[in-house]
Design an enzyme around this catalytic site. Structure first.
Site, PDB file in Angstrom:
ATOM      1  N   LYS A 126      10.256   3.543   9.783  1.00 12.33           N
ATOM      2  CA  LYS A 126       9.894   2.248   9.481  1.00 12.33           C
ATOM      3  C   LYS A 126      10.330   1.668   9.665  1.00 12.33           C
ATOM      4  O   LYS A 126      11.398   1.259   8.541  1.00 12.33           O
ATOM      5  CB  LYS A 126       8.329   1.977   8.758  1.00 12.33           C
ATOM      6  CG  LYS A 126       9.203   2.747   7.239  1.00 12.33           C
ATOM      7  CD  LYS A 126       7.278   3.301   6.469  1.00 12.33           C
ATOM      8  CE  LYS A 126       7.104   4.591   6.468  1.00 12.33           C
ATOM      9  NZ  LYS A 126       5.626   4.472   7.231  1.00 12.33           N
ATOM     10  N   ARG A 127       9.847  -0.258   9.474  1.00  7.87           N
ATOM     11  CA  ARG A 127      10.015  -1.257   8.419  1.00  7.87           C
ATOM     12  C   ARG A 127      10.630  -1.591   7.335  1.00  7.87           C
ATOM     13  O   ARG A 127       9.734  -0.808   6.777  1.00  7.87           O
ATOM     14  CB  ARG A 127       9.404  -2.946   9.060  1.00  7.87           C
ATOM     15  CG  ARG A 127       8.917  -2.633  10.002  1.00  7.87           C
ATOM     16  CD  ARG A 127      10.361  -3.403  11.047  1.00  7.87           C
ATOM     17  NE  ARG A 127      10.587  -4.369  10.785  1.00  7.87           N
ATOM     18  CZ  ARG A 127      10.481  -5.493   9.799  1.00  7.87           C
ATOM     19  NH1 ARG A 127       9.213  -6.123  10.940  1.00  7.87           N
ATOM     20  NH2 ARG A 127      11.819  -7.058   9.952  1.00  7.87           N
ATOM     21  N   LYS A 146       0.620   9.764  14.123  1.00  7.05           N
ATOM     22  CA  LYS A 146       1.681  10.603  15.139  1.00  7.05           C
ATOM     23  C   LYS A 146       2.721  11.546  13.910  1.00  7.05           C
ATOM     24  O   LYS A 146       2.445  12.097  15.218  1.00  7.05           O
ATOM     25  CB  LYS A 146       2.587   9.728  15.660  1.00  7.05           C
ATOM     26  CG  LYS A 146       2.242   8.354  16.265  1.00  7.05           C
ATOM     27  CD  LYS A 146       3.267   6.758  16.114  1.00  7.05           C
ATOM     28  CE  LYS A 146       3.220   5.683  16.443  1.00  7.05           C
ATOM     29  NZ  LYS A 146       3.337   3.785  16.237  1.00  7.05           N
ATOM     30  N   LYS A 161       7.122  -0.147   1.000  1.00  5.07           N
ATOM     31  CA  LYS A 161       7.273   0.652   2.016  1.00  5.07           C
ATOM     32  C   LYS A 161       7.779   1.772   0.614  1.00  5.07           C
ATOM     33  O   LYS A 161       7.840   2.797   1.067  1.00  5.07           O
ATOM     34  CB  LYS A 161       7.249   0.656   2.834  1.00  5.07           C
ATOM     35  CG  LYS A 161       6.248  -0.537   3.858  1.00  5.07           C
ATOM     36  CD  LYS A 161       7.575  -0.458   5.148  1.00  5.07           C
ATOM     37  CE  LYS A 161       6.149  -0.900   6.321  1.00  5.07           C
ATOM     38  NZ  LYS A 161       4.846  -0.089   7.428  1.00  5.07           N
ATOM     39  N   THR A 179       0.452   3.764  11.053  1.00  5.98           N
ATOM     40  CA  THR A 179      -0.388   4.832  12.205  1.00  5.98           C
ATOM     41  C   THR A 179       0.957   5.094  11.795  1.00  5.98           C
ATOM     42  O   THR A 179       0.550   6.207  13.142  1.00  5.98           O
ATOM     43  CB  THR A 179      -0.447   3.722  13.100  1.00  5.98           C
ATOM     44  OG1 THR A 179       1.256   2.407  13.261  1.00  5.98           O
ATOM     45  CG2 THR A 179      -1.972   1.938  13.424  1.00  5.98           C
ATOM     46  N   HIS A 199      -4.348  -7.746   9.169  1.00  8.26           N
ATOM     47  CA  HIS A 199      -3.687  -6.471   9.220  1.00  8.26           C
ATOM     48  C   HIS A 199      -2.416  -6.487   7.942  1.00  8.26           C
ATOM     49  O   HIS A 199      -1.411  -5.108   7.895  1.00  8.26           O
ATOM     50  CB  HIS A 199      -3.011  -6.350  10.187  1.00  8.26           C
ATOM     51  CG  HIS A 199      -3.026  -6.374  11.704  1.00  8.26           C
ATOM     52  ND1 HIS A 199      -3.626  -4.930  12.423  1.00  8.26           N
ATOM     53  CD2 HIS A 199      -4.043  -7.130  12.550  1.00  8.26           C
ATOM     54  CE1 HIS A 199      -4.025  -4.991  13.520  1.00  8.26           C
ATOM     55  NE2 HIS A 199      -4.161  -6.017  13.685  1.00  8.26           N
TER      56      HIS A 199
HETATM   57  C1  26W Z   1       3.762 -14.417   9.441  1.00 11.05           C
HETATM   58  C2  26W Z   1       4.600 -13.339  10.165  1.00 11.05           C
HETATM   59  C3  26W Z   1       4.429 -12.120   9.986  1.00 11.05           C
HETATM   60  C4  26W Z   1       4.068 -11.218  11.223  1.00 11.05           C
HETATM   61  C5  26W Z   1       3.596  -9.454  11.916  1.00 11.05           C
HETATM   62  C6  26W Z   1       3.260 -11.366   8.859  1.00 11.05           C
HETATM   63  C7  26W Z   1       2.337 -10.609   9.472  1.00 11.05           C
HETATM   64  C8  26W Z   1       2.548  -9.627  10.304  1.00 11.05           C
HETATM   65  C9  26W Z   1       1.911  -8.101  10.326  1.00 11.05           C
HETATM   66  C10 26W Z   1       0.752  -8.659   9.689  1.00 11.05           C
HETATM   67  C11 26W Z   1       2.654  -6.758  10.499  1.00 11.05           C
HETATM   68  C12 26W Z   1       2.288  -5.976  10.257  1.00 11.05           C
HETATM   69  O1  26W Z   1       2.870  -4.573  11.415  1.00 11.05           O
HETATM   70  N1  26W Z   1       0.985  -4.861   9.674  1.00 11.05           N
HETATM   71  C13 26W Z   1       0.929  -3.709   9.468  1.00 11.05           C
HETATM   72  O2  26W Z   1      -0.510  -3.745  11.209  1.00 11.05           O
HETATM   73  C14 26W Z   1      -0.505  -1.979  11.272  1.00 11.05           C
HETATM   74  C15 26W Z   1      -1.484  -2.412  12.809  1.00 11.05           C
HETATM   75  O3  26W Z   1      -3.087  -2.819  12.200  1.00 11.05           O
HETATM   76  C16 26W Z   1      -0.739  -1.673  10.312  1.00 11.05           C
HETATM   77  O4  26W Z   1      -1.064  -0.430  10.136  1.00 11.05           O
HETATM   78  C17 26W Z   1       1.244  -1.320   9.068  1.00 11.05           C
HETATM   79  O5  26W Z   1      -0.052  -1.508   8.231  1.00 11.05           O
HETATM   80  C18 26W Z   1      -0.048  -3.040   8.382  1.00 11.05           C
HETATM   81  O6  26W Z   1       1.493  -3.260   7.406  1.00 11.05           O
END
Ligand code: 26W
Length: 811
Positions: free
Chosen positions: A544-545, A656, A550, A652, A356
């Site tokens: 968003k975060r 929406k 971003k 995503t 992701h």
């Molecule tokens: C190690 C900590 C950690 C926790 C969560 C690292 C990375 C994450 C995720 C990868 C963060 C995340 O939510 N990524 C998002 O995933 C979405 C679903 O696929 C994508 O639409 C977003 O672009 C992506 O940033």
């Protein structure tokens, strides 16, 4: 489908209320009314749930298990009613009892067990699996505290614990008879017997994993799947009674606390990895409990482990659950007597992994010492996997030590989780076309050349049931009136709405619907934050975060620029705008928190300025979560998707917004590209550097923020405003942002994209002034959004990766 009429529902509800509370309904508190409704609906669901499980067991259907550290479900009542097809009956019945369904729905605590996109995607996927009739289960952690609650105090983010279980959770069922034991620490004793090595794990600490099951109701199809979340509890006979008797009360409590800590809290980390031991413990905890329970159930149901991979698919949502791979190996070899080769074949055929993010700082790697100490047997298995893998690499890439070193699972004192996930899975996918290409060509190129057929793309999606049917009932009505109801089960059918895009009466309706949604959001904002906004202004939204990539900062700089222009010329002719922000910053992410402070300071200054107050307003909405998103998204005119190209894997919320008729301001990043491909260049606002330009900067350097700034008087002015007291009497306050942009030559190229961003917004103004044109563009966006339903995404996973059987085949 539940066949129930209003009167029966009313009776059932009254009866349930008395059963639960033993008092008069007319005197009841809203909370007890909500709990009664939840319990009643759960009763309705339970029978379908049992039937579904029975059917799956009898047919020996292939089961999918979606393993994820995060499930960001939000509220369940409204969607469950919708999927059961009884929301209207329920509303009418409650009306007659003088109970308002909407306000009961609002009482439900959000189930916020996720950080952002990845967790919400998992929730959309559960909904789609159930709605397509795919035997699919979620597996995760029942965190006692979800993602923190954000408070904005004097303009800054303050975190408070999210005690979402405070008033109980009507949806979950604790399954005390389905517990598993997970073992940590200790040593591994190796001996050999009949020519076979035996590995015995000794002196470990045991933790009890207790499952809580939540029903996942499919859309009007009698399917109820399961989300199983694990909670950590001490094993009572290991509660150290010897220390108790010696009066060492504290020691005993210490054990209890250290166990419970495992499922205590969700790590608020998005795109940034911290090597915390407790997080590794969490990962192994739910993975081990999950895999053990899958195998137990499989064997109980008569399955032969030799065919495990034909009957079970395990999906690994990002690297967080990667330990599924060595854990499955461990059970197959140590407990079930399989050879390495057979266990490896079964494991690889069972597991699939989704990546992701390409942000290097998000890639998980665990220090070897920590790993070995916590999971000695799992470490041995990974070591052997690594040895065998490297051996193959040596044979293939003779003498290319650098390459082998780069690809190893264990290197430089770390266990690299993405490498483990790739070698132990039969499929590796990215989440949008561009992202999948970047994985192949850049981030995972070595692996792609080694395993070209493993890599594939599955563009993300969102459940149109929550994000359209539930959150935008008026738009749903318009679609039904114009194109009929087939889009509900077949979202791609929304395309036929395009032929209405030119029709004036449809444009009028779209305008009205949007305005109603804007009024509703304006009311929410007034109630929550006391800010009055103009429903006739453009609602220009970035939610968003908060993260540098971003680029909320780019948006903030633009607002500062408009404000400066207005100060110079208060009569400037612009379309009034309301800038709406929401989002949480990771608690330790300094720059993200500064960005929030900047936005709230800009809001404070602008909203107070009587000279320009009708033209622009800025709102930062506190505590962004799924429920708030359901209020914001249907009310948006413009969706800001402005990440530095190549950095947003998919996004995503962009989907929406599109589905709700907002137009997109976008860089050519993530799924924005696919949205553009769907709607055409005329129906989206594209700006900024493309992939080639960005990658070229990263590869060859050459970006000079000072130069860009000095050659643009607007940028000189607004960057100066960051440090001259314009937005804070404390001139030091926003200096870190200034330095990030200039002194440190911002790696996300905010200043570089500024000019093209401003120009794109001039196009927005022009389009918005033409009411018909704008609504036409909105209609085209809505019409083309069906492909971004997660039903399409899940259909692709199920056919190309999982090999599932289906209830609904033709989308
Ligand atoms: C190690 C900590 C950690 C926790 C969560 C690292 C990375 C994450 C995720 C990868 C963060 C995340 O939510 N990524 C998002 O995933 C979405 C679903 O696929 C994508 O639409 C977003 O672009 C992506 O940033």
């Amino acid at each position: 489908m539940i066949n129930i009429d209003k009167n029966t529902f009313k009776k059932d509800y009254e009866k349930k209320f008395i059963e639960m509370h033993g008092s008069e309904l007319s005197l009841a508190s809203p909370q007890s009314k909500y709990e009664t409704l939840g319990a009643l609906i759960r009763d309705y669901v339970v029978e379908m749930w049992l039937n579904t499980t029975r059917r799956y067991n009898e047919n020996h259907d292939k089961q999918v298990y979606y393993f994820s550290m995060e499930f960001l479900l939000g509220r369940l009542l409204g969607n469950t009613l919708l999927n059961l097809g009884i929301r209207d009956v329920c509303r009418d019945a409650l009306d007659e009892l003088n109970i308002d369904l909407d306000s009961l729905e609002d009482l439900e605590q959000d189930q916020g067990l996720g950080n952002g996109g990845l967790g919400r995607l998992a929730a959309c996927f559960l909904d789609s699996m159930a709605s397509l009739g795919i035997p699919g289960n979620g597996c995760g952690i029942r965190y006692k505290y979800g993602f923190f609650e954000q408070k904005i105090i004097e303009g800054s983010q303050v975190e408070a614990p999210d005690n979402w279980l405070r008033s109980g959770n009507v949806w979950e069922i604790r399954k005390a008879d389905k517990v598993e034991v997970v073992k940590f620490g200790g040593e591994v004793k190796v001996d050999s017997f009949n020519g076979r090595m035996n590995f015995t794990h000794i002196n470990y600490e045991s933790v009890l994993a207790v499952p809580y099951d939540t029903p996942v109701v499919g859309y009007e199809n009698d399917v109820v799947n399961t989300l199983r979340l694990w909670s950590a509890e001490p094993i009572s006979n290991e509660f150290d009674f010897s220390s108790f008797s010696r009066g060492e009360f504290l020691k005993a409590i210490e054990y209890k606390n250290s166990v419970e800590a495992i499922s205590q809290v969700l790590y608020p980390e998005d795109s940034f990895y911290e090597g915390k031991r407790l997080r590794l413990k969490q990962q192994y905890f739910f993975v081990s409990a999950g895999v053990q329970s899958i195998i137990r159930h499989y064997k109980n149901n008569g399955g032969n482990l030799k065919n495990f991979d034909e009957k079970v698919a395990i999906h690994i949502n990002d690297t967080h659950p990667t330990l599924v791979i060595p854990e499955l190996m461990r059970i197959l070899m140590d407990e079930e007597g399989f050879s390495w080769e057979d266990a490896w074949r079964i494991t690889k055929n069972t597991c699939a992994y989704t990546n992701h993010t390409i942000l290097a700082e998000a890639l998980e790697k665990w220090p070897v010492d920590m790993f070995k100490n916590l999971l000695p047997r799992i470490y041995m298995i990974i070591e052997e996997m690594n040895r065998r893998f490297c051996e193959k690499l040596w044979n293939k890439y003779i003498g290319q030590w650098d390459k082998i070193h780069r690809m190893a699972v264990i290197a430089d004192g770390y266990v690299k989780m993405a490498h483990l996930a790739i070698i132990g899975s039969h499929s590796v996918n990215g989440v949008a076309k561009l992202h999948s290409e970047i994985l192949k060509k850049q981030e995972m190129a070595d692996f792609y050349y080694y395993y070209p057929r493993k890599f594939n793309n599955k563009t993300n999606g969102i459940t149109h049931r929550r994000w359209l049917l539930k959150s935008n009932p008026q738009l749903t009505e318009l679609l039904k009136e114009t194109i009929g109801t087939s889009f509900i089960k077949h979202p791609m059918d929304m395309e036929s709405f395009e032929s209405y895009a030119d029709k004036e009466h449809v444009q009028e309706r779209l305008y009205e619907i949007k305005r109603n949604n804007k009024l509703k959001l304006a009311e929410v904002i007034k109630n929550k934050q006391g800010i009055i906004i103009d429903p006739d202004s453009i609602f220009d939204v970035q939610v968003k975060r908060i993260h540098a990539y971003k680029r909320q900062l780019l948006n903030a700089l633009r607002i500062m620029n408009i404000y400066s222009d207005l100060l110079e010329n208060p009569n400037m002719d612009i379309v009034p705008r309301t800038f709406i922000f929401a989002g949480k910053a990771a608690p330790g992410y300094f720059l993200a928190k500064k960005t929030i402070e900047l936005i709230t300071s800009i809001a404070e200054k602008i909203n107070k300025d009587t000279l320009i107050r009708d033209k622009i307003k800025v709102v930062f909405l506190e505590n962004y979560n799924v429920s708030l998103a359901e209020d914001i998204i249907p009310a948006a005119d413009l969706s800001e998707q402005i990440s530095t190209t190549t950095k947003e894997a998919s996004g995503t919320s962009n989907m929406k917004f599109m589905m709700n008729g907002a137009l997109t301001m976008a860089t050519l990043d993530g799924a924005n590209i696919e949205i553009r491909d769907e709607v055409g260049d005329d129906n989206i606002f594209i700006f900024g550097m493309n992939e080639r330009e960005v990658l070229d900067y990263y590869k060859n350097g050459g970006y000079n923020a000072w130069e860009v700034c000095n050659s643009d008087s607007r940028l000189r002015r607004i960057t100066n405003d960051l440090i001259n007291g314009q937005y804070s009497s404390d001139r030091e306050k926003f200096k870190p942002l200034y330095e990030h942009l200039l002194t440190y030559n911002d790696e996300f190229f905010v200043l570089k994209d500024f000019d093209s961003y401003i120009k794109a917004h001039e196009r927005v103004d022009k389009a918005y002034r033409d009411k018909h044109l704008w609504q036409k563009m909105a209609a085209i966006n809505i019409a083309h959004s069906g492909i971004f339903s997660s039903d399409r995404t899940i259909y692709e996973y199920a056919t190309a990766i999982w090999g599932s059987s289906f209830l609904y085949k033709n989308l």
